[in-house]
Design a protein around this motif. Structure first.
Motif, PDB file in Angstrom:
ATOM      1  N   ALA A   1      21.258  43.540   0.754  1.00 28.50           N
ATOM      2  CA  ALA A   1      22.475  43.511   1.564  1.00 28.50           C
ATOM      3  C   ALA A   1      23.715  43.867   0.768  1.00 28.50           C
ATOM      4  N   LEU A   2      23.670  43.758  -0.531  1.00 27.23           N
ATOM      5  CA  LEU A   2      24.850  44.025  -1.351  1.00 27.23           C
ATOM      6  C   LEU A   2      25.296  45.486  -1.269  1.00 27.23           C
ATOM      7  N   THR A   3      24.357  46.383  -0.957  1.00 26.56           N
ATOM      8  CA  THR A   3      24.723  47.793  -0.836  1.00 26.56           C
ATOM      9  C   THR A   3      24.772  48.254   0.623  1.00 26.56           C
ATOM     10  N   ALA A   4      24.832  47.308   1.532  1.00 25.40           N
ATOM     11  CA  ALA A   4      24.937  47.687   2.948  1.00 25.40           C
ATOM     12  C   ALA A   4      26.267  48.360   3.249  1.00 25.40           C
ATOM     13  N   ASP A   5      27.317  47.971   2.515  1.00 28.14           N
ATOM     14  CA  ASP A   5      28.648  48.509   2.817  1.00 28.14           C
ATOM     15  C   ASP A   5      29.307  49.188   1.625  1.00 28.14           C
ATOM     16  N   ARG A   6      28.556  49.394   0.549  1.00 28.94           N
ATOM     17  CA  ARG A   6      29.142  50.041  -0.627  1.00 28.94           C
ATOM     18  C   ARG A   6      28.036  50.631  -1.484  1.00 28.94           C
ATOM     19  N   PRO A   7      28.341  51.636  -2.288  1.00 32.25           N
ATOM     20  CA  PRO A   7      27.343  52.155  -3.221  1.00 32.25           C
ATOM     21  C   PRO A   7      27.166  51.195  -4.394  1.00 32.25           C
ATOM     22  N   LYS A   8      25.998  51.210  -4.991  1.00 38.47           N
ATOM     23  CA  LYS A   8      25.699  50.280  -6.084  1.00 38.47           C
ATOM     24  C   LYS A   8      26.711  50.350  -7.220  1.00 38.47           C
ATOM     25  N   PRO A   9      27.207  51.533  -7.619  1.00 35.18           N
ATOM     26  CA  PRO A   9      28.155  51.557  -8.734  1.00 35.18           C
ATOM     27  C   PRO A   9      29.460  50.805  -8.483  1.00 35.18           C
ATOM     28  N   LEU A  10      29.742  50.429  -7.247  1.00 39.97           N
ATOM     29  CA  LEU A  10      30.960  49.666  -6.949  1.00 39.97           C
ATOM     30  C   LEU A  10      30.704  48.174  -6.834  1.00 39.97           C
ATOM     31  N   ILE A  11      29.478  47.729  -7.033  1.00 40.05           N
ATOM     32  CA  ILE A  11      29.201  46.294  -7.114  1.00 40.05           C
ATOM     33  C   ILE A  11      29.831  45.747  -8.394  1.00 40.05           C
ATOM     34  N   GLU A  12      30.466  44.594  -8.289  1.00 34.55           N
ATOM     35  CA  GLU A  12      31.203  44.059  -9.434  1.00 34.55           C
ATOM     36  C   GLU A  12      30.350  43.130 -10.292  1.00 34.55           C
ATOM     37  N   VAL A  13      30.533  43.263 -11.587  1.00 37.79           N
ATOM     38  CA  VAL A  13      29.975  42.350 -12.583  1.00 37.79           C
ATOM     39  C   VAL A  13      31.132  41.915 -13.469  1.00 37.79           C
ATOM     40  N   ALA A  14      31.333  40.606 -13.586  1.00 39.13           N
ATOM     41  CA  ALA A  14      32.443  40.065 -14.376  1.00 39.13           C
ATOM     42  C   ALA A  14      33.776  40.652 -13.931  1.00 39.13           C
ATOM     43  N   GLY A  15      33.943  40.798 -12.614  1.00 41.29           N
ATOM     44  CA  GLY A  15      35.220  41.232 -12.067  1.00 41.29           C
ATOM     45  C   GLY A  15      35.500  42.711 -12.161  1.00 41.29           C
ATOM     46  N   LYS A  16      34.477  43.506 -12.493  1.00 44.20           N
ATOM     47  CA  LYS A  16      34.686  44.942 -12.686  1.00 44.20           C
ATOM     48  C   LYS A  16      33.521  45.715 -12.076  1.00 44.20           C
ATOM     49  N   PRO A  17      33.779  46.784 -11.307  1.00 40.11           N
ATOM     50  CA  PRO A  17      32.678  47.581 -10.760  1.00 40.11           C
ATOM     51  C   PRO A  17      31.779  48.124 -11.858  1.00 40.11           C
ATOM     52  N   LEU A  18      30.505  48.233 -11.550  1.00 38.65           N
ATOM     53  CA  LEU A  18      29.549  48.721 -12.539  1.00 38.65           C
ATOM     54  C   LEU A  18      29.960  50.065 -13.126  1.00 38.65           C
ATOM     55  N   ILE A  19      30.450  50.963 -12.300  1.00 36.84           N
ATOM     56  CA  ILE A  19      30.792  52.281 -12.821  1.00 36.84           C
ATOM     57  C   ILE A  19      31.940  52.203 -13.830  1.00 36.84           C
ATOM     58  N   ASP A  20      32.803  51.202 -13.703  1.00 38.45           N
ATOM     59  CA  ASP A  20      33.887  51.052 -14.668  1.00 38.45           C
ATOM     60  C   ASP A  20      33.376  50.517 -16.001  1.00 38.45           C
ATOM     61  N   HIS A  21      32.320  49.699 -15.961  1.00 39.68           N
ATOM     62  CA  HIS A  21      31.677  49.292 -17.214  1.00 39.68           C
ATOM     63  C   HIS A  21      31.167  50.532 -17.952  1.00 39.68           C
ATOM     64  N   ALA A  22      30.544  51.443 -17.219  1.00 43.49           N
ATOM     65  CA  ALA A  22      30.033  52.669 -17.830  1.00 43.49           C
ATOM     66  C   ALA A  22      31.175  53.547 -18.343  1.00 43.49           C
ATOM     67  N   LEU A  23      32.231  53.663 -17.571  1.00 46.41           N
ATOM     68  CA  LEU A  23      33.365  54.492 -17.990  1.00 46.41           C
ATOM     69  C   LEU A  23      34.076  53.906 -19.208  1.00 46.41           C
ATOM     70  N   ASP A  24      34.045  52.591 -19.355  1.00 46.75           N
ATOM     71  CA  ASP A  24      34.614  51.980 -20.558  1.00 46.75           C
ATOM     72  C   ASP A  24      33.866  52.439 -21.807  1.00 46.75           C
ATOM     73  N   LEU A  25      32.554  52.615 -21.693  1.00 52.26           N
ATOM     74  CA  LEU A  25      31.779  53.118 -22.825  1.00 52.26           C
ATOM     75  C   LEU A  25      32.218  54.532 -23.184  1.00 52.26           C
ATOM     76  N   ALA A  26      32.458  55.344 -22.162  1.00 53.03           N
ATOM     77  CA  ALA A  26      32.929  56.709 -22.412  1.00 53.03           C
ATOM     78  C   ALA A  26      34.289  56.696 -23.098  1.00 53.03           C
ATOM     79  N   GLU A  27      35.181  55.822 -22.647  1.00 52.08           N
ATOM     80  CA  GLU A  27      36.501  55.716 -23.273  1.00 52.08           C
ATOM     81  C   GLU A  27      36.365  55.271 -24.726  1.00 52.08           C
ATOM     82  N   GLY A  28      35.416  54.386 -24.983  1.00 47.57           N
ATOM     83  CA  GLY A  28      35.217  53.895 -26.335  1.00 47.57           C
ATOM     84  C   GLY A  28      34.621  54.931 -27.265  1.00 47.57           C
ATOM     85  N   TYR A  29      33.996  55.953 -26.697  1.00 48.24           N
ATOM     86  CA  TYR A  29      33.430  57.017 -27.521  1.00 48.24           C
ATOM     87  C   TYR A  29      34.500  58.015 -27.964  1.00 48.24           C
TER      88      TYR A  29
END
Length: 226
Positions: A18-46
């Protein structure tokens, strides 16, 4: 050194229920931040990377979330193309040189995975370098491992190493696959046969957030400062 990154974000996220019934998985939040932003933080750190994100399920939401950033979103229509087909479709934006790919349904605790890959990349020997984590540090992993590694660092199918979704990859072989929809496993198989599929162990912890329990596990992992 790779200067482009493909982020895979087109999947349906069916394991999330049900968590992806209304949004794509990359926009599910972990620790207050969408998953895709966790990934983009890695890119910024590179460092400076050209970033391309593929999208299919609820692509309009991803586009809205990433609007105003220096990120190109490629819609896969009318069908989802899987990792291999999706990467090949995005190559006009990514270029023909070796590049990074990164899944957007995982969270990391430890060194920046892209930096580790960049330091270990050896194009004279490798066509792909996959970052893998031992099962003991693969938080939330519900199935068996994917690979083992020989003494030279080449990957072998089956074992207790889990592919983390981060890699450096040469893309020339994609042109030889006739199908429109296909997995990058097809390309890895060719590289394996040629002795050019390599792995790199990840020294930190990695959490699979492809299922609902992974959200809690990832937040616990991040809070534990392991």
């Amino acid at each position: 050194m790779p200067d482009a990154l493909m982020l895979f974000a087109a999947g349906f996220g069916t394991r999330m229920g049900a968590l992806t019934a209304d949004r794509p998985k990359p926009l599910i939040e972990v620790a207050g931040k969408p998953l895709i932003d966790h990934a983009l933080d890695l890119a910024e750190g590179y460092g400076k990377l050209r970033r391309v994100v593929n999208a299919h399920y609820r692509a309009d939401q991803l586009e809205a979330h990433l609007a105003g950033r220096d990120i190109v979103v490629v819609r896969e229509e009318p069908e989802i193309l899987d990792t291999g087909g999706g990467l090949r479709a995005a190559l006009p934006l990514l270029g023909q040189d070796p590049l990074f790919t990164l899944n957007t349904d995982a969270v990391w605790s430890g060194p920046n995975p892209l930096r580790l890959l960049g330091k270990a990349w050896d194009p004279a020997r490798m066509d792909a370098l996959l970052l893998c984590v031992p099962m003991a540090r693969a938080v939330g992993r519900k199935t068996a491992g994917d690979f083992s590694m020989d003494g030279a660092g080449r990957l072998l199918r089956q074992g207790d190493l889990v592919y983390t979704g981060a890699q450096i990859l040469t893309t020339g072989g994609l042109a030889n696959i006739p199908d429109r929809v296909f997995s990058l496993n097809r390309l890895w198989n060719v590289m394996h046969e040629e002795g050019r599929l390599f792995g790199l162990p990840y020294p930190g912890y990695w959490c699979d957030v492809g299922h609902p329990e992974g959200i809690r596990l990832a937040e616990e992992m991040l809070g534990a400062d392991v």
